[in-house]
Write a protein that holds these residues in place. Sequence first.
Motif, PDB file in Angstrom:
ATOM      1  N   ARG A 147      26.990   9.903 -25.924  1.00  0.00           N
ATOM      2  CA  ARG A 147      27.742  11.662 -25.581  1.00  0.00           C
ATOM      3  C   ARG A 147      26.640  12.273 -25.297  1.00  0.00           C
ATOM      4  NH1 ARG A 147      32.634  11.154 -29.919  1.00  0.00           N
ATOM      5  NH2 ARG A 147      33.490   8.671 -29.114  1.00  0.00           N
ATOM      6  N   ALA A 148      25.511  12.647 -26.075  1.00  0.00           N
ATOM      7  CA  ALA A 148      24.677  14.005 -26.444  1.00  0.00           C
ATOM      8  C   ALA A 148      23.991  13.656 -25.028  1.00  0.00           C
ATOM      9  CB  ALA A 148      23.630  13.299 -27.545  1.00  0.00           C
ATOM     10  N   VAL A 149      23.009  12.522 -24.546  1.00  0.00           N
ATOM     11  CA  VAL A 149      22.527  12.676 -23.250  1.00  0.00           C
ATOM     12  C   VAL A 149      23.349  12.955 -22.045  1.00  0.00           C
ATOM     13  CG1 VAL A 149      20.746  11.245 -22.186  1.00  0.00           C
ATOM     14  CG2 VAL A 149      20.810  11.405 -24.856  1.00  0.00           C
ATOM     15  N   PHE A 150      24.280  12.634 -22.111  1.00  0.00           N
ATOM     16  CA  PHE A 150      25.155  11.704 -20.477  1.00  0.00           C
ATOM     17  C   PHE A 150      26.627  12.747 -20.046  1.00  0.00           C
ATOM     18  CE2 PHE A 150      23.663   7.741 -21.651  1.00  0.00           C
ATOM     19  CZ  PHE A 150      22.458   7.643 -20.425  1.00  0.00           C
ATOM     20  N   ASP A 151      27.245  13.331 -21.315  1.00  0.00           N
ATOM     21  CA  ASP A 151      28.043  13.626 -21.568  1.00  0.00           C
ATOM     22  C   ASP A 151      28.120  15.749 -21.463  1.00  0.00           C
ATOM     23  OD1 ASP A 151      29.905  11.727 -21.833  1.00  0.00           O
ATOM     24  OD2 ASP A 151      30.485  11.884 -22.717  1.00  0.00           O
ATOM     25  N   VAL A 152      27.088  16.239 -22.149  1.00  0.00           N
ATOM     26  CA  VAL A 152      26.145  17.010 -22.265  1.00  0.00           C
ATOM     27  C   VAL A 152      25.481  17.999 -20.948  1.00  0.00           C
ATOM     28  CG1 VAL A 152      28.117  18.551 -24.292  1.00  0.00           C
ATOM     29  CG2 VAL A 152      25.501  17.107 -23.956  1.00  0.00           C
ATOM     30  N   GLU A 153      25.336  18.557 -20.539  1.00  0.00           N
ATOM     31  CA  GLU A 153      23.818  19.008 -20.288  1.00  0.00           C
ATOM     32  C   GLU A 153      22.821  18.907 -21.185  1.00  0.00           C
ATOM     33  OE1 GLU A 153      21.110  19.927 -16.773  1.00  0.00           O
ATOM     34  OE2 GLU A 153      23.428  19.143 -16.950  1.00  0.00           O
ATOM     35  N   ASP A 154      22.723  19.766 -21.902  1.00  0.00           N
ATOM     36  CA  ASP A 154      21.901  20.143 -23.221  1.00  0.00           C
ATOM     37  C   ASP A 154      22.706  20.044 -24.577  1.00  0.00           C
ATOM     38  OD1 ASP A 154      20.068  20.376 -25.024  1.00  0.00           O
ATOM     39  OD2 ASP A 154      19.053  22.516 -23.329  1.00  0.00           O
ATOM     40  N   TYR A 155      22.421  18.726 -25.407  1.00  0.00           N
ATOM     41  CA  TYR A 155      23.053  18.752 -26.331  1.00  0.00           C
ATOM     42  C   TYR A 155      22.571  19.973 -27.774  1.00  0.00           C
ATOM     43  CZ  TYR A 155      19.359  16.134 -28.666  1.00  0.00           C
ATOM     44  OH  TYR A 155      18.616  15.844 -29.107  1.00  0.00           O
ATOM     45  N   ARG A 156      21.369  20.901 -27.399  1.00  0.00           N
ATOM     46  CA  ARG A 156      20.922  21.680 -28.620  1.00  0.00           C
ATOM     47  C   ARG A 156      21.495  23.758 -28.440  1.00  0.00           C
ATOM     48  NH1 ARG A 156      16.041  20.630 -31.257  1.00  0.00           N
ATOM     49  NH2 ARG A 156      15.898  18.019 -30.651  1.00  0.00           N
ATOM     50  N   TYR A 157      21.509  22.927 -26.803  1.00  0.00           N
ATOM     51  CA  TYR A 157      22.426  24.798 -26.635  1.00  0.00           C
ATOM     52  C   TYR A 157      23.689  24.296 -26.369  1.00  0.00           C
ATOM     53  CZ  TYR A 157      23.964  28.661 -23.105  1.00  0.00           C
ATOM     54  OH  TYR A 157      24.384  29.487 -22.529  1.00  0.00           O
ATOM     55  N   PHE A 158      24.564  22.977 -26.066  1.00  0.00           N
ATOM     56  CA  PHE A 158      25.215  23.308 -26.102  1.00  0.00           C
ATOM     57  C   PHE A 158      26.198  23.554 -27.525  1.00  0.00           C
ATOM     58  CE2 PHE A 158      29.460  20.743 -27.203  1.00  0.00           C
ATOM     59  CZ  PHE A 158      30.349  21.064 -26.124  1.00  0.00           C
ATOM     60  N   ILE A 159      25.489  22.938 -28.692  1.00  0.00           N
ATOM     61  CA  ILE A 159      25.540  22.888 -30.160  1.00  0.00           C
ATOM     62  C   ILE A 159      26.186  24.662 -31.296  1.00  0.00           C
ATOM     63  CG2 ILE A 159      23.930  22.690 -31.361  1.00  0.00           C
ATOM     64  CD1 ILE A 159      25.171  21.624 -33.555  1.00  0.00           C
ATOM     65  N   ALA A 160      24.678  25.400 -29.995  1.00  0.00           N
ATOM     66  CA  ALA A 160      24.241  26.798 -30.519  1.00  0.00           C
ATOM     67  C   ALA A 160      25.824  27.473 -30.642  1.00  0.00           C
ATOM     68  CB  ALA A 160      23.267  27.213 -29.830  1.00  0.00           C
ATOM     69  N   VAL A 161      26.186  27.585 -28.648  1.00  0.00           N
ATOM     70  CA  VAL A 161      27.340  28.222 -28.136  1.00  0.00           C
ATOM     71  C   VAL A 161      28.040  27.729 -28.810  1.00  0.00           C
ATOM     72  CG1 VAL A 161      28.498  28.326 -26.303  1.00  0.00           C
ATOM     73  CG2 VAL A 161      25.383  28.126 -26.151  1.00  0.00           C
ATOM     74  N   GLN A 162      28.594  26.413 -29.160  1.00  0.00           N
ATOM     75  CA  GLN A 162      30.328  25.869 -29.581  1.00  0.00           C
ATOM     76  C   GLN A 162      30.121  26.471 -30.711  1.00  0.00           C
ATOM     77  OE1 GLN A 162      32.863  25.420 -28.128  1.00  0.00           O
ATOM     78  NE2 GLN A 162      31.449  24.802 -25.623  1.00  0.00           N
ATOM     79  N   SER A 163      29.137  26.578 -31.709  1.00  0.00           N
ATOM     80  CA  SER A 163      28.883  26.989 -32.850  1.00  0.00           C
ATOM     81  C   SER A 163      29.500  28.371 -33.198  1.00  0.00           C
ATOM     82  CB  SER A 163      27.500  26.971 -33.858  1.00  0.00           C
ATOM     83  OG  SER A 163      27.262  25.800 -34.077  1.00  0.00           O
ATOM     84  N   GLU A 164      28.695  29.297 -32.397  1.00  0.00           N
ATOM     85  CA  GLU A 164      28.917  30.796 -32.634  1.00  0.00           C
ATOM     86  C   GLU A 164      30.784  31.014 -32.357  1.00  0.00           C
ATOM     87  OE1 GLU A 164      28.304  34.903 -29.346  1.00  0.00           O
ATOM     88  OE2 GLU A 164      26.152  32.791 -30.022  1.00  0.00           O
ATOM     89  N   SER A 165      31.029  30.281 -30.719  1.00  0.00           N
ATOM     90  CA  SER A 165      32.826  30.536 -30.643  1.00  0.00           C
ATOM     91  C   SER A 165      33.200  30.166 -32.109  1.00  0.00           C
ATOM     92  CB  SER A 165      33.341  29.124 -29.206  1.00  0.00           C
ATOM     93  OG  SER A 165      34.397  29.331 -29.358  1.00  0.00           O
ATOM     94  N   ALA A 166      32.979  28.855 -32.721  1.00  0.00           N
ATOM     95  CA  ALA A 166      33.745  28.192 -33.620  1.00  0.00           C
ATOM     96  C   ALA A 166      33.881  29.736 -34.820  1.00  0.00           C
ATOM     97  CB  ALA A 166      33.481  27.697 -34.608  1.00  0.00           C
TER      98      ALA A 166
END
Length: 306
Positions: A147-166
């Motif tokens: 999931r980390a490799v194929f379901d999102v473009e960049d999982y590090r950037y993804f968690i940074a943005v989603q953590s801010e939203s949460a």
Amino acid sequence: MNSEMKRNRHTPRSTEYGAFYMSGWLALFFYIVIAVITCLFALTAVAGALPLGRMVIVSVIGGLLLFALRGFVILEPNIAVVLTFFGRYAGSFSHAGFSWYNPFCQRQKISLRVYNLNSPTLKVNDKSGNPIEVAAVIAWRVRDTARAVFDVEDYRYFIAVQSESALRQVVSSRCYDGGEDSADSLRGDLDSVAQLLSSTIQAHVELAGIEIIEAKISHLAYAPEIASAMLRRQQAAAVIAARAEIVKGAVTMVQMALQHLEQENIVSLNDADKVQLVTNLMTVLVSENDTQPVLSMSKQNTGERA
């Protein structure tokens, strides 16, 4: 149609499973054996004792042996390899040490170690509409490499943005300060806020196969434009609370004084004298400055007993 598209968009498309691999030492043993046999055939071909067809086979085997070298890999603990075979996911493995996998697969290393994410300081309105500054520290790691490799473009950037939203979602659902009853407040119920923040971030990053280990508020303060006003408000609340305790204690002391006077029969007081005595005692006990009250009593009340 729309509901099905939404469901497919939020449902992870990839699931991690184990890839084929073998011990690198065992693969190296077979590799050396085949390489020695191939070299012997090659030497025979150079001597002219091997037909042309077999020479072609020996050359092909030699090329495959060289290509097989790219299948050897050395992994450190908590490091995984994600394999793709001609564009399709071929599995993952995280066996630490020396291993060999299908050399026709493309590999991508991904860390399974715990990371710390320090969110930037955000300005968010709490439940009461007051602007506050908040930041968080989040401990996370990759749980599902596919999931980390194929379901999102960049999982590090993804968690940074989603953590801010949460973080914005959690902060906006509670008040900064709950006063004496600090339940459901950001400042007075940090453990509950940390649990809520962890579960909220986990729900946001589940798509990327990321596990939230811990999330805590690292910075919490009123925004500069209202900080001074809120400080005066807190000081006023503290003064009121202190005054309430002083009055409560003064009333208790006055009650004790009146009971003691009556029980010991020290002096006989009528209702007017009691009112004046209570007034003077409350003035002395509650006032912040030194006071000198005057207690006037009639001779009838203060005369000596026979």
